[in-house]
Scaffold this active site. Structure first.
Site, PDB file in Angstrom:
ATOM      1  N   CYS A   1       0.859  -1.187   0.000  1.00  0.00           N
ATOM      2  CA  CYS A   1       0.000   0.000   0.000  1.00  0.00           C
ATOM      3  C   CYS A   1       0.894   1.236   0.000  1.00  0.00           C
ATOM      4  O   CYS A   1       2.110   1.121  -0.172  1.00  0.00           O
ATOM      5  CB  CYS A   1      -0.983  -0.005   1.173  1.00  0.00           C
ATOM      6  SG  CYS A   1      -0.247   0.255   2.803  1.00  0.00           S
TER       7      CYS A   1
ATOM      8  N   ARG B   1      -3.180  -0.508   5.463  1.00  0.00           N
ATOM      9  CA  ARG B   1      -3.786  -1.592   4.699  1.00  0.00           C
ATOM     10  C   ARG B   1      -2.879  -2.801   4.510  1.00  0.00           C
ATOM     11  O   ARG B   1      -3.288  -3.942   4.770  1.00  0.00           O
ATOM     12  CB  ARG B   1      -4.251  -1.062   3.338  1.00  0.00           C
ATOM     13  CG  ARG B   1      -5.377  -0.051   3.430  1.00  0.00           C
ATOM     14  CD  ARG B   1      -5.615   0.641   2.097  1.00  0.00           C
ATOM     15  NE  ARG B   1      -4.480   1.493   1.729  1.00  0.00           N
ATOM     16  CZ  ARG B   1      -4.363   2.112   0.556  1.00  0.00           C
ATOM     17  NH1 ARG B   1      -5.305   1.950  -0.365  1.00  0.00           N
ATOM     18  NH2 ARG B   1      -3.324   2.887   0.309  1.00  0.00           N
TER      19      ARG B   1
ATOM     20  N   ASP C   1      -7.937   3.738   1.526  1.00  0.00           N
ATOM     21  CA  ASP C   1      -7.001   4.127   2.577  1.00  0.00           C
ATOM     22  C   ASP C   1      -7.774   4.783   3.719  1.00  0.00           C
ATOM     23  O   ASP C   1      -8.436   5.800   3.519  1.00  0.00           O
ATOM     24  CB  ASP C   1      -5.977   5.109   2.009  1.00  0.00           C
ATOM     25  CG  ASP C   1      -4.803   5.340   2.945  1.00  0.00           C
ATOM     26  OD1 ASP C   1      -4.948   5.082   4.154  1.00  0.00           O
ATOM     27  OD2 ASP C   1      -3.740   5.774   2.468  1.00  0.00           O
TER      28      ASP C   1
END
Length: 263
Positions: free
Chosen positions: A83, A89, A224
């Site tokens: 990520c 994440r 996100d």
């Protein structure tokens, strides 16, 4: 995050800046820096047909049996989750996938890691580049939310490295911007480093593994949650909801492709 991406094409319009402050992954792919003047869309890479198995985000199914050595044990399947900053994440995906692998009795068959893409610093992939959050633990809010579901986020943030494109068999990006940034870095590294010709086959969208039976089937990206200020942390819970389903589908795919059996 501490900083915003600097866009080479000029200052951000106010509406886009506000959008980015809410979600650092909201920047359109077209505004990301592109070395060597390359033009990239996640759905199609330069010189590749749309139905090519080498296109990022598309699955390439193979049937491979892993060799077992009496001395070293089973050959491992190497999985990397990616990520932007490697603090929300991807460390969550790493923890969720490790948990599912362990419950399936397949821990000895896997090597699992996660990494980031600079965390907002556009030069992270250059020789003298650096990454925000490197060495940091996962975001406290993400860790606390994951703990409520029995997942322990223990990894430390690190950036993607050229050797990762060789070492890992599956490289999972959380959203299209992640895919674009990996492409940019790989194109740059390919000029001076040994990048495997088949690395594009390894890079896929995390959500592409969400099972058809899931209520999240059709979702394309893991959003996100960094800028989520909701007291209920619904953004962080949604990340885990998506990752739990996607990791289940990923494990099922890997088991079938490699013919894995519990120890």
């Amino acid at each position: 995050m501490g900083n915003l991406l600097h866009i080479r094409s000029g200052p951000l319009p106010a509406w886009l800046l506000r959008s980015h402050l809410r979600n650092p992954c909201a920047l359109p792919v077209r505004n990301l820096p592109r070395p060597f003047g390359t033009s990239f869309l996640p759905a199609q890479l330069p010189g590749k047909a749309k139905d090519s198995p080498a296109v990022f985000g598309r699955r390439r199914r193979t049937s491979v049996s892993l060799a077992v050595s009496a001395e070293t044990g089973p050959q491992k399947v190497n999985v990397l989750f990616v990520c932007l900053g490697n603090i929300c994440r991807s460390p969550s995906a790493e923890a969720v996938f490790k948990d599912k692998v362990a419950k399936a009795g397949l821990t000895d068959h896997f090597s699992i890691d996660s990494c980031g893409l600079g965390g907002g610093n556009e030069d992270w992939y250059l020789d003298r580049g650096w990454a925000y959050h490197e060495g940091h633990r996962a975001d406290e809010r993400m860790r606390e939310t994951a703990t409520t579901r029995g997942f322990d986020l223990t990894s430390r943030s690190r950036p993607l490295k050229p050797e990762d494109l060789t070492a890992f068999d599956y490289i999972l990006g959380m959203d299209f911007d992640n895919m674009a940034l990996m492409q940019i870095a790989a194109d740059h590294w390919a000029a001076t480093k040994d990048i495997p010709a088949n690395y594009r086959n390894k890079v896929k969208l995390m959500c592409s593994f969400i099972p058809k039976s899931s209520s999240y089937n059709g979702v394309k990206e893991v959003p996100d949650p960094y800028w989520d200020d909701d007291r209920e942390r619904r953004g962080f819970h949604r990340v885990l909801d998506l990752l739990e389903d996607a990791c289940a589908g990923l494990l099922d795919t890997v088991v079938k492709e490699h013919g894995l059996q519990p120890k």
